[in-house]
Motif scaffolding. Structure first.
Motif, short mmCIF file in Angstrom:
data_model
loop_
_atom_site.label_atom_id
_atom_site.label_comp_id
_atom_site.label_asym_id
_atom_site.label_seq_id
_atom_site.Cartn_x
_atom_site.Cartn_y
_atom_site.Cartn_z
N LEU A 27 13.75 42.73 -28.79
CA LEU A 27 13.30 41.43 -28.29
C LEU A 27 14.20 40.30 -28.82
O LEU A 27 14.50 39.35 -28.08
N SER A 28 14.63 40.43 -30.04
CA SER A 28 15.53 39.44 -30.62
C SER A 28 16.85 39.38 -29.84
O SER A 28 17.36 38.29 -29.55
N GLU A 29 17.38 40.53 -29.45
CA GLU A 29 18.61 40.56 -28.65
C GLU A 29 18.35 40.05 -27.23
O GLU A 29 19.23 39.45 -26.62
N LYS B 93 16.85 30.85 -33.52
CA LYS B 93 15.65 31.41 -34.16
C LYS B 93 14.37 30.86 -33.53
O LYS B 93 13.36 31.54 -33.48
N VAL B 94 14.44 29.64 -33.06
CA VAL B 94 13.26 29.03 -32.41
C VAL B 94 12.87 29.87 -31.20
O VAL B 94 11.71 30.21 -31.01
N LEU B 95 13.84 30.22 -30.37
CA LEU B 95 13.57 31.03 -29.18
C LEU B 95 13.13 32.44 -29.58
O LEU B 95 12.18 32.98 -29.00
N LYS B 96 13.78 33.03 -30.56
CA LYS B 96 13.40 34.37 -31.00
C LYS B 96 11.94 34.42 -31.45
O LYS B 96 11.19 35.32 -31.07
N ASN B 97 11.54 33.43 -32.24
CA ASN B 97 10.14 33.38 -32.70
C ASN B 97 9.18 33.11 -31.55
O ASN B 97 8.11 33.70 -31.46
N TYR B 98 9.57 32.20 -30.68
CA TYR B 98 8.70 31.85 -29.55
C TYR B 98 8.54 33.01 -28.58
O TYR B 98 7.46 33.25 -28.05
N LEU B 99 9.60 33.76 -28.37
CA LEU B 99 9.57 34.85 -27.38
C LEU B 99 8.52 35.90 -27.74
O LEU B 99 7.83 36.41 -26.86
N LYS B 100 8.38 36.20 -29.01
CA LYS B 100 7.37 37.18 -29.42
C LYS B 100 5.97 36.66 -29.07
O LYS B 100 5.15 37.38 -28.50
N VAL B 101 5.72 35.40 -29.36
CA VAL B 101 4.42 34.78 -29.03
C VAL B 101 4.22 34.77 -27.51
O VAL B 101 3.14 35.08 -27.01
N PHE B 102 5.25 34.40 -26.79
CA PHE B 102 5.21 34.33 -25.33
C PHE B 102 4.77 35.67 -24.74
O PHE B 102 3.86 35.72 -23.90
N PHE B 103 5.39 36.75 -25.19
CA PHE B 103 5.06 38.07 -24.62
C PHE B 103 3.75 38.63 -25.16
O PHE B 103 3.06 39.38 -24.45
N GLN B 104 3.36 38.26 -26.36
CA GLN B 104 2.05 38.68 -26.86
C GLN B 104 0.95 38.05 -26.00
O GLN B 104 -0.05 38.69 -25.67
N ARG B 105 1.13 36.80 -25.62
CA ARG B 105 0.17 36.12 -24.74
C ARG B 105 0.17 36.69 -23.34
O ARG B 105 -0.86 36.76 -22.68
N ALA B 106 1.35 37.09 -22.86
CA ALA B 106 1.50 37.53 -21.48
C ALA B 106 0.98 38.95 -21.24
O ALA B 106 0.63 39.29 -20.12
N LYS B 107 0.93 39.76 -22.29
CA LYS B 107 0.49 41.15 -22.12
C LYS B 107 -1.03 41.22 -22.11
O LYS B 107 -1.69 40.54 -22.90
N PRO B 108 -1.58 42.07 -21.24
CA PRO B 108 -3.06 42.20 -21.19
C PRO B 108 -3.61 42.86 -22.43
O PRO B 108 -2.98 43.56 -23.15
#
Length: 170
Positions: free
Chosen positions: A105-107, A155-170
């Motif tokens: 996810l970081s990449e 790093k801002v995007l890397k951290n946000y992306l994990k939150v983004f996909f945690q919210r998006a997954k059922p």
């Protein structure tokens, strides 16, 4: 293991300044190679291979954004690489609790950041007005995502992306 080796080979080729070896193969062959990398990130539930594929994507965007890239590469990025950056992490097999997957996810974040750095406002406009709305992402979340993408520190995007996909997954 064969897939991993194939992707590792492509990573070596793109990372060592030999990307012209791919670019000079003719449009049809270039597309075949790049599509295999898309498939590696999207279809195979192997976080190590996925991470390598995202690294290759980033490098190709970095190298091929200008005059050295294949004709139509920008369209290819928007039609295939950007969707891969969202669809791969949305798959059920993309386990955000797994350390290797988080590295993948970081990449993925680096790939999105590289696309943004190369295309700037055009990339943000595409995500805001076309791609993210097509995924039924709420306008507030789209705005948050684009703000994270535009931050100078990756790093801002890397951290946000994990939150983004945690919210998006059922």
């Amino acid at each position: 293991m064969l897939r991993r080796s194939y992707f590792a080979f492509l990573r070596t080729v793109t990372g060592s300044g030999m990307s012209e070896a791919i670019a000079n193969q003719g449009a049809e062959n270039v597309e075949r190679v790049v599509v295999t990398v898309i498939q590696g990130a999207l279809e195979y539930p192997d976080p190590i291979a996925q991470k390598t594929c995202f690294i290759i994507h980033s490098k190709l965007v970095e190298l091929w954004r200008g005059k050295d890239g294949p004709v139509g590469f920008a369209d290819f990025v928007y039609k295939h690489i950007v969707p891969t950056c969202f669809l791969a992490p949305l798959k059920q097999t993309f386990d955000l609790a797994d350390a290797q997957t988080v590295l993948s996810l970081s990449e993925c974040a680096v790939t999105l950041k590289t696309i943004h750095l190369k295309w700037g406002p055009e990339c943000v406009q595409y995500l805001q007005q076309e791609y993210l709305p097509s995924l039924q992402v709420a306008p507030k979340i789209i705005q948050e995502f684009c703000q994270a993408l535009q931050q100078p520190d990756a790093k801002v995007l890397k951290n946000y992306l994990k939150v983004f996909f945690q919210r998006a997954k059922p």
